[in-house]
Design a protein around this motif. Structure first.
Motif, PDB file in Angstrom:
ATOM      1  N   MET A 103       9.567  -6.869  -2.791  1.00  0.00           N
ATOM      2  CA  MET A 103       9.269  -5.957  -1.370  1.00  0.00           C
ATOM      3  C   MET A 103       7.923  -5.453  -1.435  1.00  0.00           C
ATOM      4  O   MET A 103       7.329  -4.802  -2.593  1.00  0.00           O
ATOM      5  CB  MET A 103      10.352  -4.903  -1.387  1.00  0.00           C
ATOM      6  N   PHE A 104       7.358  -5.588  -0.246  1.00  0.00           N
ATOM      7  CA  PHE A 104       5.811  -5.232   0.248  1.00  0.00           C
ATOM      8  C   PHE A 104       6.000  -3.759   0.653  1.00  0.00           C
ATOM      9  O   PHE A 104       6.628  -3.444   1.577  1.00  0.00           O
ATOM     10  CB  PHE A 104       5.407  -6.074   1.278  1.00  0.00           C
ATOM     11  N   ALA A 125       8.466  -9.332   4.526  1.00  0.00           N
ATOM     12  CA  ALA A 125       8.327  -8.799   3.176  1.00  0.00           C
ATOM     13  C   ALA A 125       8.572  -7.345   3.078  1.00  0.00           C
ATOM     14  O   ALA A 125       8.655  -6.887   1.859  1.00  0.00           O
ATOM     15  CB  ALA A 125       6.804  -9.147   2.633  1.00  0.00           C
ATOM     16  N   MET A 126       8.299  -6.506   4.195  1.00  0.00           N
ATOM     17  CA  MET A 126       8.602  -5.100   4.126  1.00  0.00           C
ATOM     18  C   MET A 126      10.154  -4.983   4.399  1.00  0.00           C
ATOM     19  O   MET A 126      10.457  -3.813   4.721  1.00  0.00           O
ATOM     20  CB  MET A 126       7.747  -4.537   5.434  1.00  0.00           C
ATOM     21  N   GLN A 127      11.180  -5.879   4.286  1.00  0.00           N
ATOM     22  CA  GLN A 127      12.413  -5.846   4.707  1.00  0.00           C
ATOM     23  C   GLN A 127      12.584  -5.585   5.923  1.00  0.00           C
ATOM     24  O   GLN A 127      13.645  -4.643   6.207  1.00  0.00           O
ATOM     25  CB  GLN A 127      13.134  -4.590   3.732  1.00  0.00           C
ATOM     26  N   THR A 140       9.051   1.599   5.274  1.00  0.00           N
ATOM     27  CA  THR A 140       8.387   0.554   5.518  1.00  0.00           C
ATOM     28  C   THR A 140       9.207  -0.663   5.851  1.00  0.00           C
ATOM     29  O   THR A 140       8.806  -1.599   6.654  1.00  0.00           O
ATOM     30  CB  THR A 140       8.106  -0.136   4.026  1.00  0.00           C
ATOM     31  N   ALA A 141      10.414  -0.462   6.185  1.00  0.00           N
ATOM     32  CA  ALA A 141      11.332  -1.519   6.873  1.00  0.00           C
ATOM     33  C   ALA A 141      10.965  -1.417   8.050  1.00  0.00           C
ATOM     34  O   ALA A 141      11.348  -2.103   9.027  1.00  0.00           O
ATOM     35  CB  ALA A 141      12.850  -1.406   6.306  1.00  0.00           C
TER      36      ALA A 141
END
Lengths: 59, 150
Positions: free
Chosen positions: A1-2, B74-76, B119-120
């Motif tokens: 995960m980024f 990628a950040m969910q 971040t999601a």
């Protein structure tokens, strides 16, 4: 995960959005570049100013 | 003997008798169908500009929009799957701007089902904005096609 920091996310967002704005809103390559740079600076600068404003209001 | 067939002329006389251009096929398609760059640009980021042989602009647009979409995943980030309220509906409209990226992402089950970390939430916004920027890019391709922009 980024997991970027908030500031890194702002910079990435500003970079990609500025490229699209520059290309779509101006006609010549030189003007596209300058407008893209202008948008990028405005995005990042306004994020910093608003962050400080919210920090000072919250105190 | 020369015979004239009735009906519309289905070929362009421009360039006849000269060396055939290897890009003439796609160029001819883009010339024939006014909305093709708009639709292609919506379905695949940058494709509208590629059809009009604006390689540099198309590449930059494609890289920017694809990067934003991929980083969002990628950040969910969440791909909106339904519209329970107005905000969800607006988010889904933004997501639909990604064209095939959104449809393929939905088909493959990409993206988080629920936003649980900060971040999601950024990622979800990245995906929505990538869709909106893609619509702006597709409209730009249409303007290039119609001559409103050079």
């Amino acid at each position: 995960m980024f997991r970027p920091s908030h500031f890194a996310a702002v910079v990435l967002f500003a970079l990609f959005a500025s490229v699209v704005f520059g290309i779509t809103q101006r006609d010549t390559p030189q003007r596209m570049f300058r407008y893209g740079l202008y948008c990028f600076a405005l995005f990042v600068a306004s994020a910093i100013v608003l962050s400080w404003a919210m920090f000072l209001i919250a105190r | 003997m020369v015979t004239c067939l009735p009906g519309p002329v289905r070929y362009s006389q421009k360039g006849m008798g000269t060396t055939p251009d290897k890009n003439a096929g796609t160029q001819d398609l883009a010339e024939r169908y006014v909305y093709l760059p708009l639709i292609a640009g919506w379905l695949v980021p940058g494709a509208g500009h590629f059809l009009l042989r604006k390689w540099g602009r198309g590449t930059l647009l494609a890289v920017s929009i694809l990067s934003m979409f991929v980083l969002g995943l990628a950040m969910q980030g969440e791909l909106y799957r339904g519209a329970q309220d107005v905000l969800d509906m607006l988010g889904m409209v933004g997501d639909l701007g990604n064209g095939l990226l959104y449809l393929v992402g939905r088909a493959l089950g990409l993206g988080a089902n629920q936003v649980q970390v900060t971040t999601a939430d950024y990622g979800t916004r990245f995906i929505v904005v990538a869709g909106l920027l893609n619509v702006v890019a597709a409209v730009d391709a249409h303007n290039l096609r119609t001559g409103r922009k050079s």
